[in-house]
Design an enzyme around this catalytic site. Structure first.
Site, PDB file in Angstrom:
ATOM      1  N   TRP A 364       0.836  -1.205   0.000  1.00  0.00           N
ATOM      2  CA  TRP A 364       0.000   0.000   0.000  1.00  0.00           C
ATOM      3  C   TRP A 364       0.872   1.257   0.000  1.00  0.00           C
ATOM      4  O   TRP A 364       0.378   2.357  -0.290  1.00  0.00           O
ATOM      5  CB  TRP A 364      -0.917   0.008   1.220  1.00  0.00           C
ATOM      6  CG  TRP A 364      -0.177   0.282   2.511  1.00  0.00           C
ATOM      7  CD1 TRP A 364       0.907  -0.378   3.012  1.00  0.00           C
ATOM      8  CD2 TRP A 364      -0.478   1.300   3.459  1.00  0.00           C
ATOM      9  NE1 TRP A 364       1.301   0.158   4.209  1.00  0.00           N
ATOM     10  CE2 TRP A 364       0.466   1.185   4.517  1.00  0.00           C
ATOM     11  CE3 TRP A 364      -1.454   2.293   3.541  1.00  0.00           C
ATOM     12  CZ2 TRP A 364       0.470   2.035   5.623  1.00  0.00           C
ATOM     13  CZ3 TRP A 364      -1.460   3.128   4.649  1.00  0.00           C
ATOM     14  CH2 TRP A 364      -0.507   3.001   5.668  1.00  0.00           C
ATOM     15  N   ASP A 365       2.165   1.099   0.309  1.00  0.00           N
ATOM     16  CA  ASP A 365       3.082   2.234   0.341  1.00  0.00           C
ATOM     17  C   ASP A 365       2.963   3.085  -0.915  1.00  0.00           C
ATOM     18  O   ASP A 365       2.990   4.320  -0.856  1.00  0.00           O
ATOM     19  CB  ASP A 365       4.542   1.755   0.409  1.00  0.00           C
ATOM     20  CG  ASP A 365       4.823   0.848   1.580  1.00  0.00           C
ATOM     21  OD1 ASP A 365       3.876   0.446   2.264  1.00  0.00           O
ATOM     22  OD2 ASP A 365       6.007   0.535   1.796  1.00  0.00           O
ATOM     23  N   GLU A 491       0.816  -2.469  12.565  1.00  0.00           N
ATOM     24  CA  GLU A 491       0.942  -3.931  12.597  1.00  0.00           C
ATOM     25  C   GLU A 491       1.244  -4.466  13.991  1.00  0.00           C
ATOM     26  O   GLU A 491       1.449  -5.672  14.153  1.00  0.00           O
ATOM     27  CB  GLU A 491       2.003  -4.373  11.594  1.00  0.00           C
ATOM     28  CG  GLU A 491       1.574  -4.093  10.164  1.00  0.00           C
ATOM     29  CD  GLU A 491       2.671  -4.376   9.156  1.00  0.00           C
ATOM     30  OE1 GLU A 491       3.823  -4.582   9.577  1.00  0.00           O
ATOM     31  OE2 GLU A 491       2.379  -4.373   7.952  1.00  0.00           O
ATOM     32  N   GLN A 587       3.140   2.124  14.106  1.00  0.00           N
ATOM     33  CA  GLN A 587       2.905   3.192  13.135  1.00  0.00           C
ATOM     34  C   GLN A 587       1.749   4.080  13.558  1.00  0.00           C
ATOM     35  O   GLN A 587       0.804   3.624  14.198  1.00  0.00           O
ATOM     36  CB  GLN A 587       2.596   2.573  11.773  1.00  0.00           C
ATOM     37  CG  GLN A 587       2.497   3.594  10.664  1.00  0.00           C
ATOM     38  CD  GLN A 587       2.438   2.938   9.317  1.00  0.00           C
ATOM     39  OE1 GLN A 587       3.017   1.888   9.101  1.00  0.00           O
ATOM     40  NE2 GLN A 587       1.733   3.546   8.404  1.00  0.00           N
TER      41      GLN A 587
END
Length: 780
Positions: A364-365, A491, A587
């Site tokens: 998805w980056d 995550e 994150q």
């Protein structure tokens, strides 16, 4: 420990180059990443030419990969079946230089002078070394290399050998199949690093050579993808090769000659690679196709210079009064160009083409961190990435059926369109990739005005992802729409119910699809999407008065913050189940949602969320610092914003995460672009008009950049008290600056900016929610 910033004598602060003035043992692999060259299709690591001086050398072609069957210790329906890993292509950057019987190497020979550089303005790598040979001669070798851009499969290398007296030189130029060479296993215990295949990968199809030319091709054993290489040599003295040897793993061209004091020997090596669809579809030998792409070294160097001249004219970002940051910013922007410029219709690997980290997969980056940069600097490049996602739709529809949802379910990590993440909790469960693709689609259409894409591929991407969300979620007894069993960007918190980021982005996706005027959408479907979006559950903790990352996050036990720094990143030192049951983030999850969907939250909600989540975010993800910095700037914390930005801009240059050896963190470099444009300049998009709310750090004199917006080239110049906007190409553009609308044309529009007040940080109740419950003792 810092690398570049720790020794400014060895790595001087130069605005348009990364320079190393002294060789020291150690960090060779990391420096191979920092000095790598690429164009988005072809990449070559910045290794020294001598085998003894290279740590993890190699070259890559975007998308060229091998596959294997994933073996699960305990199997289950729907698990990923096919592993995919980028291939080390046959590598041309190899020379052996023997002077008067001495093999030159940094490891064994005496070095008098040393300087290597990569020039951001031209894309040219140069390494100049003066050697004190055991024979008494002083010899200088100068290697220069560049990749092509118009000819994206081309690589040009020149090696010059000069001496202060007559010497005997023995120079061998090699092409080495590194994929099938025995190497140290860098993957042990670190899931971020690429593994190696047990069996042979590249099977030779053609092995021809003679008179200094090589024509070689291979086929991957399982994926059946083919790669070919054509190599020609030229020498300044018209020297004929002593011999040309051909082998499936090590082919070479050797020159034996006398080098005079007044006549340097220059060897030029022109290389052309061919791989991918063009080769597969042509039915021709890959080396034959590669041969058609051969260009002279000077032509390749000229292509590189021309590309970067045009690139920097509209993509440079200039920060006034911060020379050290300026060098680092340009290095990050240079990496973005190297990862994307000639990818064409392909994905952008997490490491670009600078290394094998994350096995060359697309995540998805690319949509959330890279496509903002591409959309506003290279719109055609952004469209091509989205076209590549659109090509995956047939496979994504099949994957959706496997997971019992409708529409399309894109793989979390992939090269060929199949899910390659064997650990579903931090892989397939990250359904939010669907919203990332929809969001990037909507942003591209908004910023470019590309009506044909909007009505065609773009609409299909939005519709199919919306169908996935509506079938994945459900209307609960409370009348709200819930999405259960998902993992958000963080995550360290996996397989949860109603992850806020996922729900917020799914809501956007559903609304964007419902707003389409598309014949394929029925009135009933449109109404269902709108109802789900309007009733989307957004977890909120009444006690903390802050949005909860998911339904249960606020009930988790706080992490023990006395954990020593040697135990970070946590994923390398604690079992996932240990991490999952604590309040600790890899994150910025909720904070990222509030950045991307900026219109949906109040200033107070954003500030309280930042105050709560920022202290419990570990920084273990390279994707986090840039987002934390952007939101710190928005909520009014200039010191924190600058600290997070500085962390982001030096992630690779200082190897702060300890894995830069595996390649550049390309998403982080995209985050650096967003930090400057969206953080400090305060750009927000996808509203009625472009919106700016600048937050220039007090330490900076100015910030200047360009954006390609709706067919215009918008120039922005920010200083301590004002923002000046100019449309240098195209019609006037309406722009909102802090709530005031301006029509910006060819004449500069200067907007005076009032200072931003720094708010008092939120003080949250201490301890977990149960901390105030008295202990009830049993009666004796």
């Amino acid at each position: 420990m810092a690398l570049i910033t720790a020794d400014r004598d060895r790595f001087p602060n130069t605005p348009w180059q990364l320079v190393e003035t002294r060789h020291e043992p150690g960090n060779a692999g990391t420096l191979e990443t920092l000095f790598a060259l690429g164009n988005g299709h072809l990449g070559i690591r910045g290794a020294h030419w001598a085998a003894a001086d290279a740590d993890l050398p190699g070259s890559f072609i975007n998308g060229l990969h091998e596959i294997w069957d994933i073996k699960h210790a305990e199997n289950a329906f729907g698990f990923a079946r096919t592993g995919q890993r980028i291939i080390y292509i046959p590598d041309a950057n190899n020379f052996t230089v023997i002077i008067d019987g001495e093999t030159l190497s940094l490891a064994e020979s005496a070095v008098q002078e040393y300087r290597r550089s990569v020039d951001f303005a031209t894309g040219i790598y140069e390494c100049r070394i003066t050697w004190l040979c055991r024979s008494g001669a002083t010899v200088t070798t100068t290697e220069r290399r560049a990749v092509g851009f118009a000819s994206r499969g081309s690589l040009g290398i020149s090696l010059e050998v000069s001496a202060d007296r007559d010497v005997s030189a023995d120079v061998t130029s090699s092409v080495i199949n590194r994929q099938d060479q025995p190497v140290e296993d860098h993957s042990e215990h670190d899931p971020r690093r690429a593994g190696r295949h047990a069996g042979r990968v590249l099977l030779p199809l053609r092995l021809d050579g003679g008179d200094g030319s090589l024509r070689l091709s291979w086929e991957a054993a399982e994926s059946k993808q083919r790669v070919g290489i054509a190599v020609d040599h030229w020498t300044s003295a018209g020297q004929q090769p002593f011999d040309t040897l051909v082998d499936q793993d090590d082919s070479s061209v050797r020159y034996v000659l006398a080098v005079g004091a007044d006549e340097p020997f220059r060897l030029e090596k022109i290389v052309s690679y061919a791989a991918g669809r063009g080769v597969q579809d042509s039915g021709r030998d890959a080396a034959e196709v590669a041969e058609e792409g051969l260009r002279s070294v000077e032509d390749i160097f000229a292509e590189s210079r021309e590309h970067y001249r045009d690139y920097w004219a509209t993509s440079d970002i200039v920060v006034g009064g911060q020379s050290e940051l300026q060098q680092a910013i340009r290095w990050n922007l240079f990496q973005l160009a190297q990862a994307t410029a000639r990818a064409d219709v392909a994905g952008i690997p997490a490491k670009g083409v600078s290394g094998s980290g994350y096995e060359g997969h697309y995540f998805w980056d690319q949509e959330v961190y890279l496509l903002p940069y591409l959309t506003y600097t290279n719109p055609e490049g952004a469209r091509q990435v989205l076209e590549f996602r659109h090509e995956m739709l047939p496979t994504a529809r099949i994957r959706a059926k496997e997971l019992s949802v409708h529409g399309a379910l894109f793989p979390w990590r992939t090269i060929n369109g199949l899910e390659a993440s064997a650990y579903y909790a931090a892989g397939t469960a990250q359904f939010h990739i669907a919203a990332a693709i929809a969001f990037a689609t909507n942003r591209y259409v908004w910023a470019s005005g590309d009506a044909s894409f909007r009505d065609g591929m773009g609409a299909e991407l939005l519709i199919e992802t919306a169908r996935m969300w509506i079938s994945l979620g459900f209307f609960g007894k409370d009348g709200l729409f819930h999405i259960h069993g998902v993992t958000g960007p963080d995550e360290y918190t996996a397989v949860v119910n109603d992850n806020l980021y996922t729900n917020v982005m799914a809501r956007f996706n559903l609304r964007a699809a419902a707003a389409l005027g598309h014949a394929e959408i029925s009135d009933e479907e449109r109404q269902l999407w709108s109802a789900a979006a309007d009733r989307m559950q957004l977890p909120f903790d009444d006690r903390m008065q802050v949005h909860s990352q998911d339904n249960d996050f606020m009930t988790l036990e706080p992490w023990d913050w006395t954990t020593p720094r040697s135990k970070y990143p946590l994923l390398l030192h604690f079992h996932p189940l240990v991490i999952y049951r604590h309040q600790v983030l890899k994150q910025a999850d909720t904070v990222l949602a509030m950045f991307l969907q900026w219109q949906d939250f109040t200033a107070e909600e954003k500030r309280r969320a930042f105050d709560f989540y920022d202290p419990i975010t570990t920084g273990d993800s390279t994707l986090s610092a840039c987002v934390q910095g952007i939101m710190a700037a928005e909520v009014g914390y200039p010191k924190a914003a600058l600290e997070h930005f500085t962390n982001a801009v030096f992630i690779d240059l200082d190897d702060t995460h300890g894995n830069t050896i595996d390649g550049v963190h390309i998403a982080s470099t995209g985050g650096v672009w967003s930090s400057l444009v969206c953080g400090f300049a305060g750009l927000r998009d996808q509203g009625p008009v472009p919106f700016f709310d600048p937050r220039l750090p007090a330490e900076w004199d100015s910030l200047a950049f360009h954006l390609k917006v709706q067919g215009r080239l918008l120039q922005a110049e920010l200083d301590a008290g004002s923002l000046t906007l100019t449309v240098s190409e195209g019609e006037p553009l309406d722009v909102d600056v802090r709530g005031e609308l301006f029509s910006v044309g060819s004449e500069p529009v200067r907007v005076v900016l009032a200072p931003v007040q720094v708010p008092e940080p939120t003080v949250f109740p201490s301890g977990p929610p149960t901390a105030s419950i008295p202990v009830v003792r049993a009666r004796a």
